[in-house]
Design a protein around this motif. Structure first.
Motif, mmCIF file in Angstrom:
data_model
loop_
_atom_site.group_PDB
_atom_site.id
_atom_site.type_symbol
_atom_site.label_atom_id
_atom_site.label_comp_id
_atom_site.label_asym_id
_atom_site.label_seq_id
_atom_site.Cartn_x
_atom_site.Cartn_y
_atom_site.Cartn_z
ATOM 1 N N ALA A 55 0.846 -1.201 0.000
ATOM 2 C CA ALA A 55 0.000 0.000 0.000
ATOM 3 C C ALA A 55 0.881 1.251 0.000
ATOM 4 O O ALA A 55 2.105 1.166 0.117
ATOM 5 C CB ALA A 55 -0.913 -0.011 1.218
ATOM 6 N N ASP A 56 0.255 2.424 -0.121
ATOM 7 C CA ASP A 56 1.064 3.648 -0.157
ATOM 8 C C ASP A 56 0.273 4.878 0.254
ATOM 9 O O ASP A 56 -0.937 4.969 0.039
ATOM 10 C CB ASP A 56 1.598 3.864 -1.578
ATOM 11 N N LEU A 57 0.997 5.806 0.849
ATOM 12 C CA LEU A 57 0.459 7.127 1.175
ATOM 13 C C LEU A 57 1.565 8.094 0.765
ATOM 14 O O LEU A 57 2.740 7.808 0.982
ATOM 15 C CB LEU A 57 0.199 7.213 2.676
ATOM 16 N N ARG A 152 -12.081 13.315 -7.984
ATOM 17 C CA ARG A 152 -10.991 12.338 -7.921
ATOM 18 C C ARG A 152 -11.381 11.064 -8.667
ATOM 19 O O ARG A 152 -10.590 10.476 -9.385
ATOM 20 C CB ARG A 152 -10.678 11.965 -6.463
ATOM 21 N N TYR A 153 -12.627 10.621 -8.481
ATOM 22 C CA TYR A 153 -13.036 9.384 -9.148
ATOM 23 C C TYR A 153 -13.285 9.588 -10.641
ATOM 24 O O TYR A 153 -13.029 8.686 -11.438
ATOM 25 C CB TYR A 153 -14.228 8.745 -8.419
ATOM 26 N N ARG A 154 -13.774 10.779 -11.054
ATOM 27 C CA ARG A 154 -13.904 11.037 -12.500
ATOM 28 C C ARG A 154 -12.522 11.018 -13.150
ATOM 29 O O ARG A 154 -12.322 10.493 -14.227
ATOM 30 C CB ARG A 154 -14.588 12.386 -12.748
ATOM 31 N N GLN A 220 -8.803 -2.428 -6.967
ATOM 32 C CA GLN A 220 -9.516 -1.196 -6.605
ATOM 33 C C GLN A 220 -10.279 -1.436 -5.309
ATOM 34 O O GLN A 220 -10.703 -2.556 -5.036
ATOM 35 C CB GLN A 220 -10.496 -0.809 -7.720
ATOM 36 N N ALA A 221 -10.422 -0.371 -4.520
ATOM 37 C CA ALA A 221 -11.082 -0.535 -3.218
ATOM 38 C C ALA A 221 -12.137 0.533 -2.994
ATOM 39 O O ALA A 221 -12.429 0.879 -1.852
ATOM 40 C CB ALA A 221 -10.039 -0.499 -2.098
ATOM 41 N N GLY A 222 -12.729 1.035 -4.059
ATOM 42 C CA GLY A 222 -13.753 2.071 -3.902
ATOM 43 C C GLY A 222 -14.894 1.563 -3.030
ATOM 44 O O GLY A 222 -15.368 0.437 -3.212
ATOM 45 N N ALA A 223 -15.343 2.397 -2.103
ATOM 46 C CA ALA A 223 -16.421 1.970 -1.204
ATOM 47 C C ALA A 223 -17.603 2.933 -1.247
ATOM 48 O O ALA A 223 -18.735 2.555 -0.950
ATOM 49 C CB ALA A 223 -15.899 1.853 0.219
ATOM 50 N N SER A 224 -17.352 4.206 -1.614
ATOM 51 C CA SER A 224 -18.430 5.195 -1.768
ATOM 52 C C SER A 224 -19.143 4.885 -3.090
ATOM 53 O O SER A 224 -18.611 4.127 -3.913
ATOM 54 C CB SER A 224 -17.807 6.587 -1.837
ATOM 55 N N PRO A 225 -20.320 5.498 -3.335
ATOM 56 C CA PRO A 225 -20.980 5.235 -4.620
ATOM 57 C C PRO A 225 -20.066 5.532 -5.818
ATOM 58 O O PRO A 225 -19.959 4.714 -6.741
ATOM 59 C CB PRO A 225 -22.196 6.165 -4.587
ATOM 60 N N HIS A 334 -15.119 9.197 2.393
ATOM 61 C CA HIS A 334 -16.426 9.375 3.022
ATOM 62 C C HIS A 334 -16.928 8.073 3.611
ATOM 63 O O HIS A 334 -17.476 8.034 4.709
ATOM 64 C CB HIS A 334 -17.447 9.864 1.986
ATOM 65 N N SER A 335 -16.735 6.997 2.840
ATOM 66 C CA SER A 335 -17.315 5.727 3.272
ATOM 67 C C SER A 335 -16.672 5.264 4.578
ATOM 68 O O SER A 335 -17.334 4.703 5.438
ATOM 69 C CB SER A 335 -17.147 4.677 2.186
ATOM 70 N N THR A 336 -15.377 5.528 4.746
ATOM 71 C CA THR A 336 -14.710 5.104 5.981
ATOM 72 C C THR A 336 -15.272 5.887 7.163
ATOM 73 O O THR A 336 -15.569 5.324 8.218
ATOM 74 C CB THR A 336 -13.188 5.336 5.870
HETATM 75 C C1 LIG Z 1 -7.259 -3.193 1.393
HETATM 76 C C2 LIG Z 1 -7.259 -1.735 1.086
HETATM 77 C C3 LIG Z 1 -6.082 -1.128 0.680
HETATM 78 C C4 LIG Z 1 -6.032 0.236 0.414
HETATM 79 N N1 LIG Z 1 -4.844 0.790 0.046
HETATM 80 C C5 LIG Z 1 -4.761 2.117 -0.130
HETATM 81 C C6 LIG Z 1 -3.507 2.717 -0.403
HETATM 82 O O1 LIG Z 1 -2.480 2.043 -0.469
HETATM 83 N N2 LIG Z 1 -3.463 4.060 -0.569
HETATM 84 C C7 LIG Z 1 -4.586 4.852 -0.494
HETATM 85 O O2 LIG Z 1 -4.472 6.064 -0.674
HETATM 86 N N3 LIG Z 1 -5.798 4.294 -0.237
HETATM 87 C C8 LIG Z 1 -5.903 2.953 -0.040
HETATM 88 N N4 LIG Z 1 -7.107 2.390 0.265
HETATM 89 C C9 LIG Z 1 -8.312 3.250 0.301
HETATM 90 C C10 LIG Z 1 -9.182 3.052 -0.938
HETATM 91 O O3 LIG Z 1 -8.477 3.418 -2.108
HETATM 92 C C11 LIG Z 1 -10.499 3.842 -0.839
HETATM 93 O O4 LIG Z 1 -10.242 5.217 -0.802
HETATM 94 C C12 LIG Z 1 -11.284 3.429 0.375
HETATM 95 O O5 LIG Z 1 -11.563 2.050 0.317
HETATM 96 C C13 LIG Z 1 -12.590 4.200 0.534
HETATM 97 O O6 LIG Z 1 -13.331 4.235 -0.639
HETATM 98 P P1 LIG Z 1 -13.870 5.619 -1.229
HETATM 99 O O7 LIG Z 1 -12.666 6.363 -1.704
HETATM 100 O O8 LIG Z 1 -14.789 5.211 -2.374
HETATM 101 O O9 LIG Z 1 -14.591 6.328 -0.125
HETATM 102 C C14 LIG Z 1 -7.200 1.026 0.536
HETATM 103 C C15 LIG Z 1 -8.390 0.415 0.948
HETATM 104 C C16 LIG Z 1 -8.444 -0.946 1.228
HETATM 105 C C17 LIG Z 1 -9.739 -1.575 1.686
#
Ligand SMILES: Cc1cc2nc3c(=O)[nH]c(=O)nc-3n(C[C@H](O)[C@H](O)[C@H](O)COP(=O)(O)O)c2cc1C
Length: 446
Positions: A55-57, A152-154, A220-225, A334-336
């Motif tokens: 992962a990364d920040l 960001r998502y667009r 991908q890990a999108g959780a919001s709509p 937002h979803s978090t």
């Molecule tokens: C397993 C997992 C790994 C993720 N890794 C990263 C990451 O490395 N860097 C990051 O900026 N976000 C990461 N995220 C956050 C997601 O990209 C995403 O922003 C988050 O799941 C919330 O979704 P949303 O942006 O649709 O609200 C991760 C999320 C999950 C569940």
């Protein structure tokens, strides 16, 4: 063929627990210690894990100084593609998945970097497409604040379309290497992109042959709509943050529906919820190990983690034994934030109780090999998971125990492979190699 479980290791050097670096088993400098990282990757490969994920920040979060100085990831976050490229040289089969941001990169840069990793690793690259999380990241890339969530998502959506186009710059059969005529490739097999959209203008072509996998695997890990839409359109490995089984099933169904709406097949996406494991031959030993790991997490860091996920709020001065206050929604995920408030409300948790609960969510399984395998099997058979993002709270011990105790139990149950049967990450995952969008298009549309 019976459905097979997949395993992806979420790798963080000293372990998934923020206090993991204090554990006596790990070198405190594990984050920048490549021989240590390579040894962990090789163990995972020996167990036939599908992939290792980094992962990364793009910043040091704006946390309280007392938190910052206690968290190792502040100063040992090696850049994922660099680490994965090095791992490509010392492994042969395991998939190599890394995070890269569509908000703070250009498509040409990442198309080139992931195509390079795919060639270097002979088809093992995967890209976790994120839109990034916090304002501190924006400030490192010339902006005062993070782009709005929807934008960001667009941008991510357009980013991916451009990247696919760039990866298809050369047809698969473009290269002739005709020594006699001196021509390396057919001129009509290279395609310029000519993209002009809302966020990007990219001429193309990419200066690298089509990736071994056609396209590196998209995580991908999108959780919001908006995030789920992008995940449904593009994601192949879907990282689910859901903590409860019913939420993970809802998320899986929703994502598969969105994939279908986008003209894809339900089987084009694989759901990977998270799982943090502390396993030992007896429950008592596992509980003892878990307590030793959580005892190393300083309370200020545990509260700081909650402050971070709520969007950089400051809980100083609030009564930790009172209810979690509702802060204004931040531009972070937002979803978090919603999930945190929803859980705190539903279970009427004080701030302190919430923080204690986060140490051991449904993501955490502490127990015997059979208990861990039961959890995995239940989620797998309920349709909540095709695989798991396994994290190891303290390295190397919890990783070794998973490989030595849980993997054999999963194999005994016929859930997990004995050894690799394919060569590429797509083959491990049972995902088809995408056909070039340019197939048959020819030179006229260059
Ligand atoms: C397993 C997992 C790994 C993720 N890794 C990263 C990451 O490395 N860097 C990051 O900026 N976000 C990461 N995220 C956050 C997601 O990209 C995403 O922003 C988050 O799941 C919330 O979704 P949303 O942006 O649709 O609200 C991760 C999320 C999950 C569940």
């Amino acid at each position: 063929m019976t459905r097979q479980l997949h395993l992806n290791a979420i790798y963080s050097a000293a372990g998934g627990s923020l206090g993991g670096w204090r554990h006596s088993d790990a070198p405190a400098t594990a984050g920048v210690d490549f021989p240590f990282i390579a040894a962990q990757a090789r163990k995972l490969e020996g167990a036939a894990f599908d992939a290792i994920f980094i992962a990364d920040l793009l910043a040091v979060p704006d946390s309280h100084p007392d938190v910052i100085e206690r968290v190792a990831t502040v100063n040992d976050s090696l850049e994922p593609l660099t680490v994965l490229s090095a791992l490509a040289a010392v492994t042969t089969r395991i998939g190599l998945v890394g995070t890269a941001s569509s908000t703070y990169n250009q498509p040409y840069t990442l198309a080139r970097a992931f195509a390079s990793l795919d060639h270097l690793s002979r088809g093992r690259a995967g890209w976790n497409v994120v839109t990034s999380l916090i304002d501190a990241e924006a400030r490192n890339y010339g902006a005062a604040a993070h782009l709005a969530h929807g934008d960001r998502y667009r941008r991510a959506d357009e980013f991916l379309e451009v990247v696919y186009g760039l990866w298809d710059s050369f047809d698969d059969d473009a290269f002739r290497w005709d020594v006699g005529s001196g021509r390396a490739f057919r001129e009509d097999a290279i395609h310029r992109l000519g993209h002009a959209g809302e966020f990007f203008r990219v001429a193309g072509p990419l200066n690298i042959a089509r990736p071994v996998q056609g396209r590196p695997v998209i995580a991908q890990a999108g959780a919001s709509p908006a995030g789920r839409d992008v995940a449904g359109r593009h994601g192949e490995l879907i990282f689910s943050g859901a903590a409860r089984l019913e939420d993970a099933v809802e998320y899986a169904d929703d994502l598969r529906r969105r994939a279908e709406d986008a003209g894809r097949d339900r089987s084009d996406i694989l759901l990977f919820p998270g799982l943090s494991v502390v396993v030992a031959p007896t429950r008592a030993e596992a509980e003892d190990q878990f307590s030793r790991i959580t005892d190393l997490l300083h309370p200020r860091v545990a509260f700081g983690d909650l402050e971070y996920w709520l969007g950089g709020v400051d809980l100083t001065g609030y009564d930790y034994d009172g209810p979690l206050p509702q802060f204004p929604q931040s531009n972070q995920s937002h979803s978090t934030q919603e999930r945190i408030y929803e859980t705190a409300r539903r279970e009427q948790l004080t701030i302190r109780q919430f923080v204690e609960r986060r140490l051991r969510t449904e993501h955490t399984v502490v127990g015997t090999p059979a208990e861990v395998a039961d959890h995995i099997q239940e989620w797998f058979e309920a349709g909540a998971a095709d695989g798991f993002n396994v994290s190891f709270p303290a390295l190397p011990g919890t990783l070794d125990a998973f490989v030595d105790l849980v993997v054999p139990e999963l194999r005994r149950r016929g859930l997990f492979r004995e050894h690799y049967t394919g060569a590429t990450l797509r083959e491990h995952l049972g995902l088809a190699r995408p056909v070039s969008r340019r197939l048959g298009v020819g030179a006229a549309t260059r």
